[in-house]
Design a protein around this motif. Structure first.
Motif, PDB file in Angstrom:
ATOM      1  N   SER A 145      84.258  37.482 -81.782  1.00  0.00           N
ATOM      2  CA  SER A 145      83.650  38.809 -81.688  1.00  0.00           C
ATOM      3  C   SER A 145      82.132  38.702 -81.529  1.00  0.00           C
ATOM      4  CB  SER A 145      83.996  39.655 -82.907  1.00  0.00           C
ATOM      5  OG  SER A 145      83.498  39.061 -84.085  1.00  0.00           O
ATOM      6  N   ILE A 146      81.529  37.711 -82.155  1.00  0.00           N
ATOM      7  CA  ILE A 146      80.084  37.507 -81.995  1.00  0.00           C
ATOM      8  C   ILE A 146      79.779  37.082 -80.558  1.00  0.00           C
ATOM      9  CG2 ILE A 146      78.139  36.038 -82.678  1.00  0.00           C
ATOM     10  CD1 ILE A 146      79.279  36.100 -85.510  1.00  0.00           C
ATOM     11  N   LEU A 147      80.617  36.208 -80.010  1.00  0.00           N
ATOM     12  CA  LEU A 147      80.427  35.809 -78.606  1.00  0.00           C
ATOM     13  C   LEU A 147      80.592  37.000 -77.670  1.00  0.00           C
ATOM     14  CD1 LEU A 147      82.323  32.398 -78.513  1.00  0.00           C
ATOM     15  CD2 LEU A 147      79.860  32.782 -78.520  1.00  0.00           C
ATOM     16  N   GLY A 148      81.569  37.870 -77.963  1.00  0.00           N
ATOM     17  CA  GLY A 148      81.771  39.063 -77.145  1.00  0.00           C
ATOM     18  C   GLY A 148      80.605  40.025 -77.218  1.00  0.00           C
ATOM     19  N   ILE A 149      80.082  40.227 -78.411  1.00  0.00           N
ATOM     20  CA  ILE A 149      78.910  41.104 -78.579  1.00  0.00           C
ATOM     21  C   ILE A 149      77.719  40.528 -77.823  1.00  0.00           C
ATOM     22  CG2 ILE A 149      77.212  41.919 -80.268  1.00  0.00           C
ATOM     23  CD1 ILE A 149      79.586  42.173 -82.256  1.00  0.00           C
ATOM     24  N   GLN A 150      77.548  39.218 -77.925  1.00  0.00           N
ATOM     25  CA  GLN A 150      76.434  38.567 -77.224  1.00  0.00           C
ATOM     26  C   GLN A 150      76.567  38.725 -75.714  1.00  0.00           C
ATOM     27  OE1 GLN A 150      76.833  34.794 -76.166  1.00  0.00           O
ATOM     28  NE2 GLN A 150      74.708  34.505 -75.590  1.00  0.00           N
ATOM     29  N   ARG A 151      77.782  38.570 -75.189  1.00  0.00           N
ATOM     30  CA  ARG A 151      78.001  38.749 -73.754  1.00  0.00           C
ATOM     31  C   ARG A 151      77.743  40.204 -73.339  1.00  0.00           C
ATOM     32  NH1 ARG A 151      81.481  34.763 -70.949  1.00  0.00           N
ATOM     33  NH2 ARG A 151      80.600  32.838 -71.746  1.00  0.00           N
ATOM     34  N   GLY A 152      78.189  41.138 -74.158  1.00  0.00           N
ATOM     35  CA  GLY A 152      77.960  42.551 -73.860  1.00  0.00           C
ATOM     36  C   GLY A 152      76.485  42.906 -73.855  1.00  0.00           C
ATOM     37  N   MET A 153      75.761  42.397 -74.855  1.00  0.00           N
ATOM     38  CA  MET A 153      74.313  42.644 -74.893  1.00  0.00           C
ATOM     39  C   MET A 153      73.625  42.010 -73.685  1.00  0.00           C
ATOM     40  SD  MET A 153      73.635  42.199 -78.987  1.00  0.00           S
ATOM     41  CE  MET A 153      71.904  41.910 -78.779  1.00  0.00           C
ATOM     42  N   GLY A 154      74.097  40.837 -73.289  1.00  0.00           N
ATOM     43  CA  GLY A 154      73.542  40.187 -72.103  1.00  0.00           C
ATOM     44  C   GLY A 154      73.750  41.011 -70.847  1.00  0.00           C
ATOM     45  N   ALA A 155      74.925  41.633 -70.739  1.00  0.00           N
ATOM     46  CA  ALA A 155      75.209  42.483 -69.578  1.00  0.00           C
ATOM     47  C   ALA A 155      74.298  43.708 -69.557  1.00  0.00           C
ATOM     48  CB  ALA A 155      76.676  42.901 -69.594  1.00  0.00           C
ATOM     49  N   VAL A 156      74.108  44.328 -70.711  1.00  0.00           N
ATOM     50  CA  VAL A 156      73.231  45.504 -70.790  1.00  0.00           C
ATOM     51  C   VAL A 156      71.795  45.135 -70.435  1.00  0.00           C
ATOM     52  CG1 VAL A 156      72.241  47.209 -72.388  1.00  0.00           C
ATOM     53  CG2 VAL A 156      74.692  46.745 -72.422  1.00  0.00           C
ATOM     54  N   VAL A 157      71.318  44.027 -70.988  1.00  0.00           N
ATOM     55  CA  VAL A 157      69.950  43.584 -70.684  1.00  0.00           C
ATOM     56  C   VAL A 157      69.823  43.214 -69.210  1.00  0.00           C
ATOM     57  CG1 VAL A 157      68.262  41.759 -71.156  1.00  0.00           C
ATOM     58  CG2 VAL A 157      69.428  42.884 -73.041  1.00  0.00           C
ATOM     59  N   GLY A 158      70.873  42.620 -68.641  1.00  0.00           N
ATOM     60  CA  GLY A 158      70.854  42.295 -67.217  1.00  0.00           C
ATOM     61  C   GLY A 158      70.744  43.528 -66.340  1.00  0.00           C
ATOM     62  N   LEU A 159      71.500  44.570 -66.678  1.00  0.00           N
ATOM     63  CA  LEU A 159      71.409  45.824 -65.920  1.00  0.00           C
ATOM     64  C   LEU A 159      70.033  46.465 -66.074  1.00  0.00           C
ATOM     65  CD1 LEU A 159      74.921  47.374 -66.583  1.00  0.00           C
ATOM     66  CD2 LEU A 159      74.002  46.588 -64.397  1.00  0.00           C
ATOM     67  N   ALA A 160      69.512  46.460 -67.303  1.00  0.00           N
ATOM     68  CA  ALA A 160      68.175  47.022 -67.523  1.00  0.00           C
ATOM     69  C   ALA A 160      67.131  46.242 -66.735  1.00  0.00           C
ATOM     70  CB  ALA A 160      67.843  47.006 -69.020  1.00  0.00           C
ATOM     71  N   GLY A 161      67.292  44.920 -66.695  1.00  0.00           N
ATOM     72  CA  GLY A 161      66.366  44.087 -65.934  1.00  0.00           C
ATOM     73  C   GLY A 161      66.423  44.372 -64.445  1.00  0.00           C
ATOM     74  N   THR A 162      67.604  44.670 -63.942  1.00  0.00           N
ATOM     75  CA  THR A 162      67.746  45.003 -62.522  1.00  0.00           C
ATOM     76  C   THR A 162      66.953  46.254 -62.174  1.00  0.00           C
ATOM     77  OG1 THR A 162      69.940  44.005 -62.451  1.00  0.00           O
ATOM     78  CG2 THR A 162      69.408  45.587 -60.723  1.00  0.00           C
ATOM     79  N   PHE A 163      67.097  47.289 -63.002  1.00  0.00           N
ATOM     80  CA  PHE A 163      66.371  48.526 -62.727  1.00  0.00           C
ATOM     81  C   PHE A 163      64.868  48.357 -62.967  1.00  0.00           C
ATOM     82  CE2 PHE A 163      70.681  50.178 -63.565  1.00  0.00           C
ATOM     83  CZ  PHE A 163      70.886  50.761 -62.315  1.00  0.00           C
ATOM     84  N   ALA A 164      64.502  47.601 -63.987  1.00  0.00           N
ATOM     85  CA  ALA A 164      63.079  47.346 -64.248  1.00  0.00           C
ATOM     86  C   ALA A 164      62.462  46.561 -63.094  1.00  0.00           C
ATOM     87  CB  ALA A 164      62.905  46.597 -65.566  1.00  0.00           C
ATOM     88  N   PHE A 165      63.193  45.589 -62.555  1.00  0.00           N
ATOM     89  CA  PHE A 165      62.684  44.786 -61.440  1.00  0.00           C
ATOM     90  C   PHE A 165      62.404  45.663 -60.228  1.00  0.00           C
ATOM     91  CE2 PHE A 165      63.365  42.218 -57.619  1.00  0.00           C
ATOM     92  CZ  PHE A 165      62.435  41.212 -57.831  1.00  0.00           C
ATOM     93  N   MET A 166      63.333  46.566 -59.908  1.00  0.00           N
ATOM     94  CA  MET A 166      63.124  47.454 -58.763  1.00  0.00           C
ATOM     95  C   MET A 166      61.872  48.306 -58.962  1.00  0.00           C
ATOM     96  SD  MET A 166      66.964  48.625 -57.552  1.00  0.00           S
ATOM     97  CE  MET A 166      67.240  49.622 -58.995  1.00  0.00           C
ATOM     98  N   HIS A 167      61.700  48.828 -60.156  1.00  0.00           N
ATOM     99  CA  HIS A 167      60.545  49.678 -60.441  1.00  0.00           C
ATOM    100  C   HIS A 167      59.242  48.875 -60.389  1.00  0.00           C
ATOM    101  CE1 HIS A 167      58.108  52.821 -62.227  1.00  0.00           C
ATOM    102  NE2 HIS A 167      57.730  51.963 -63.161  1.00  0.00           N
ATOM    103  N   LEU A 168      59.243  47.705 -61.019  1.00  0.00           N
ATOM    104  CA  LEU A 168      58.018  46.905 -61.079  1.00  0.00           C
ATOM    105  C   LEU A 168      57.620  46.325 -59.731  1.00  0.00           C
ATOM    106  CD1 LEU A 168      58.635  45.083 -64.467  1.00  0.00           C
ATOM    107  CD2 LEU A 168      56.973  46.899 -64.005  1.00  0.00           C
ATOM    108  N   THR A 169      58.591  45.925 -58.902  1.00  0.00           N
ATOM    109  CA  THR A 169      58.237  45.382 -57.590  1.00  0.00           C
ATOM    110  C   THR A 169      57.630  46.441 -56.684  1.00  0.00           C
ATOM    111  OG1 THR A 169      60.512  45.683 -56.835  1.00  0.00           O
ATOM    112  CG2 THR A 169      59.872  43.473 -57.565  1.00  0.00           C
ATOM    113  N   SER A 170      58.018  47.687 -56.880  1.00  0.00           N
ATOM    114  CA  SER A 170      57.399  48.746 -56.075  1.00  0.00           C
ATOM    115  C   SER A 170      55.942  48.955 -56.473  1.00  0.00           C
ATOM    116  CB  SER A 170      58.179  50.051 -56.213  1.00  0.00           C
ATOM    117  OG  SER A 170      58.057  50.571 -57.521  1.00  0.00           O
ATOM    118  N   LYS A 171      55.586  48.578 -57.702  1.00  0.00           N
ATOM    119  CA  LYS A 171      54.215  48.745 -58.177  1.00  0.00           C
ATOM    120  C   LYS A 171      53.347  47.503 -57.950  1.00  0.00           C
ATOM    121  CE  LYS A 171      54.920  52.557 -60.918  1.00  0.00           C
ATOM    122  NZ  LYS A 171      54.639  53.734 -60.146  1.00  0.00           N
TER     123      LYS A 171
END
Length: 115
Positions: A61-87
């Motif tokens: 369950s700890i490994l699953g939570i870690q993978r889930g958090m990694g996925a959320v951070v990855g998605l947030a990073g994708t949107f942050a990257f798009m925003h920051l590269t435009s700036k």
């Protein structure tokens, strides 16, 4: 471009070589290569590290939570990257993200060196 490719299939090798030469001369080549090599280690969160952590009796369950958090951070990073590269541009954002990653990994390296 597609018509040129269809007209002369012997150009395939030349275009690959030219692409590699361009990549080697790019200003962020070394940073990109370093980042790629880093993820060929156990930091990739793939099956090798999962097997190792399971062998070390880490709860699934700890490994699953870690993978889930990694996925959320990855998605947030994708949107942050798009925003920051435009700036600020791809090179600046890429270099800053690599340094930020190195800074966040530094405490782990220090702990590994101490123990």
């Amino acid at each position: 471009l597609l018509a040129d490719h269809e007209a002369d299939p012997s150009n395939d090798g030349k275009s690959v070589v030219n692409s590699v030469k361009e990549y080697l001369q790019h200003p962020v080549f070394l940073a990109s290569l370093s980042f790629c090599m880093l993820f060929m280690t156990v930091l990739d969160n793939g099956t090798l590290i999962t097997s190792y952590l399971t062998w070390r009796s880490v709860n699934a369950s700890i490994l699953g939570i870690q993978r889930g958090m990694g996925a959320v951070v990855g998605l947030a990073g994708t949107f942050a990257f798009m925003h920051l590269t435009s700036k600020g541009g791809v090179e600046k954002v890429g270099l800053a993200s690599i340094w930020l990653f190195a800074l966040t990994m530094a405490p782990s390296v220090v702990i590994l060196l101490l123990f």
